[in-house]
Scaffold this active site. Structure first.
Site, mmCIF file in Angstrom:
data_model
loop_
_atom_site.group_PDB
_atom_site.id
_atom_site.type_symbol
_atom_site.label_atom_id
_atom_site.label_comp_id
_atom_site.label_asym_id
_atom_site.label_seq_id
_atom_site.Cartn_x
_atom_site.Cartn_y
_atom_site.Cartn_z
ATOM 1 N N PHE A 192 -14.358 3.105 2.921
ATOM 2 C CA PHE A 192 -13.294 2.325 2.290
ATOM 3 C C PHE A 192 -12.818 3.076 1.047
ATOM 4 C CE2 PHE A 192 -11.112 -0.960 -0.008
ATOM 5 C CZ PHE A 192 -10.485 -1.665 1.002
ATOM 6 N N VAL A 193 -11.524 3.371 1.013
ATOM 7 C CA VAL A 193 -10.999 4.206 -0.071
ATOM 8 C C VAL A 193 -10.001 3.444 -0.938
ATOM 9 C CG1 VAL A 193 -11.391 6.406 1.097
ATOM 10 C CG2 VAL A 193 -9.249 5.170 1.501
ATOM 11 N N ARG A 200 -4.849 0.563 -7.324
ATOM 12 C CA ARG A 200 -3.682 1.194 -6.688
ATOM 13 C C ARG A 200 -3.105 2.290 -7.562
ATOM 14 N NH1 ARG A 200 -2.134 -2.034 -2.278
ATOM 15 N NH2 ARG A 200 -2.276 -4.275 -2.595
ATOM 16 N N ASP A 234 0.347 3.314 4.057
ATOM 17 C CA ASP A 234 -0.715 4.019 3.335
ATOM 18 C C ASP A 234 -1.783 4.536 4.288
ATOM 19 O OD1 ASP A 234 -1.629 1.443 3.943
ATOM 20 O OD2 ASP A 234 -2.377 1.001 1.932
ATOM 21 N N LYS A 290 -7.943 6.748 9.678
ATOM 22 C CA LYS A 290 -9.383 6.686 9.981
ATOM 23 C C LYS A 290 -9.509 6.461 11.485
ATOM 24 C CE LYS A 290 -10.436 3.660 6.243
ATOM 25 N NZ LYS A 290 -11.194 2.511 5.741
ATOM 26 N N ASP A 349 -5.735 2.216 10.021
ATOM 27 C CA ASP A 349 -7.155 1.872 10.110
ATOM 28 C C ASP A 349 -7.393 1.339 11.532
ATOM 29 O OD1 ASP A 349 -9.748 1.441 8.982
ATOM 30 O OD2 ASP A 349 -9.247 -0.616 8.486
ATOM 31 N N GLY A 353 0.767 -1.236 0.000
ATOM 32 C CA GLY A 353 0.000 0.000 0.000
ATOM 33 C C GLY A 353 0.799 1.287 0.000
ATOM 34 N N ASP A 377 -5.748 -0.343 -2.381
ATOM 35 C CA ASP A 377 -6.443 -1.237 -3.308
ATOM 36 C C ASP A 377 -7.762 -1.757 -2.757
ATOM 37 O OD1 ASP A 377 -5.176 -2.992 -1.306
ATOM 38 O OD2 ASP A 377 -5.916 -4.604 -2.604
HETATM 39 P P1 IMP Z 1 -5.094 -1.804 9.887
HETATM 40 O O1 IMP Z 1 -6.544 -2.126 10.083
HETATM 41 O O2 IMP Z 1 -4.723 -0.484 10.486
HETATM 42 O O3 IMP Z 1 -4.237 -2.939 10.341
HETATM 43 O O4 IMP Z 1 -4.875 -1.649 8.328
HETATM 44 C C1 IMP Z 1 -4.593 -2.779 7.551
HETATM 45 C C2 IMP Z 1 -4.386 -2.483 6.122
HETATM 46 O O5 IMP Z 1 -5.691 -2.509 5.555
HETATM 47 C C3 IMP Z 1 -3.816 -1.135 5.697
HETATM 48 O O6 IMP Z 1 -2.420 -1.101 5.687
HETATM 49 C C4 IMP Z 1 -4.351 -1.049 4.294
HETATM 50 O O7 IMP Z 1 -3.492 -1.725 3.400
HETATM 51 C C5 IMP Z 1 -5.680 -1.752 4.417
HETATM 52 N N1 IMP Z 1 -6.775 -0.786 4.494
HETATM 53 C C6 IMP Z 1 -7.382 -0.270 5.578
HETATM 54 N N2 IMP Z 1 -8.359 0.595 5.240
HETATM 55 C C7 IMP Z 1 -8.349 0.628 3.888
HETATM 56 C C8 IMP Z 1 -9.111 1.357 2.904
HETATM 57 O O8 IMP Z 1 -10.005 2.171 3.188
HETATM 58 N N3 IMP Z 1 -8.776 1.087 1.605
HETATM 59 C C9 IMP Z 1 -7.812 0.234 1.218
HETATM 60 N N4 IMP Z 1 -7.078 -0.449 2.092
HETATM 61 C C10 IMP Z 1 -7.339 -0.252 3.402
HETATM 62 MG MG MG Z 2 -1.193 -1.697 3.791
#
Ligand code: IMP
Ligand code: MG
Length: 177
Positions: free
Chosen positions: A152-153, A165, A100, A131, A103, A43, A159
């Site tokens: 979700f973006v 991407r 990237d 977020k 979340d 990402g 992606d």
């Molecule tokens: P985490 O939930 O913070 O562990 O994020 C996990 C991974 O989910 C991130 O590094 C992104 O690659 C992916 N991700 C989270 N939210 C989004 C979104 O809105 N779009 C695309 N990928 C996302």
């Molecule tokens: Mg990622």
């Protein structure tokens, strides 16, 4: 809306402006002590490549690959695995992890733990997007370009199902895809 691409949330021009501002902040913070950047694949790739080209002093960089997709693409769940670790020796380096999006925080918290085992001198976190509403693990990014709502973006490295991407902007994932 067409081809699965919904509303554009952040334009290409807005991204360019923020990335250049971020590079200026990093230059002020790291120019005299040096900087090693660790990008989280896949990402961060587009963000990372634009960011390092705006940095006017020598930086080192490496990548790490984490995989959180035990659930599905939009609602990942389960443990985060580090699939490919770094190969640079970062002991005694000032390190910045670049991802990237922050979340739930699970990916970055696992990545931080993995990098700490290499004993860097300092460790900070930089994300393109955050977020806050989705956070499950308490992480406050040291550098964040855009705080976004809980949608979700896609685009600029992010992606859905490994597509989109390559979009030069950030859009909401559309319904017709
Ligand atoms: P985490 O939930 O913070 O562990 O994020 C996990 C991974 O989910 C991130 O590094 C992104 O690659 C992916 N991700 C989270 N939210 C989004 C979104 O809105 N779009 C695309 N990928 C996302
Ligand atoms: Mg990622």
């Amino acid at each position: 809306m067409k081809n699965g691409i919904g509303e554009i949330l952040i334009t290409e021009a807005a991204i360019k402006h923020k990335v250049s501002e971020l590079a200026q902040r990093l230059t002020a913070d790291y120019k005299h002590k040096g900087l090693t950047i660790i990008g989280v694949l896949n990402g961060s790739l587009i963000f990372l490549s634009d960011l390092i080209r705006h940095i006017p002093f020598p930086v080192r960089f490496d990548t790490i690959r984490a995989n959180a997709y035990v659930g599905d693409s939009i609602f990942p769940k389960g443990e985060v695995d580090i699939i490919n670790n770094i190969s640079l020796n970062i002991k005694d380096d000032h390190v910045l992890i670049v991802d990237d999006i922050l979340d739930t925080g699970k990916t970055l918290s696992s990545t931080i733990q993995a990098i700490k085992r290499h004993n860097p001198l300092s460790l900070k976190v930089c994300v393109l997007l955050s977020k806050a509403a989705r956070r499950e693990v308490e992480i406050v990014p040291d550098y964040c370009c855009f705080e976004i709502e809980n949608k979700f973006v896609i685009g600029y490295g992010l992606d859905f199902d490994n597509k989109y991407r390559n979009l030069p902007y950030i859009a909401v994932l559309g319904e017709c895809r």
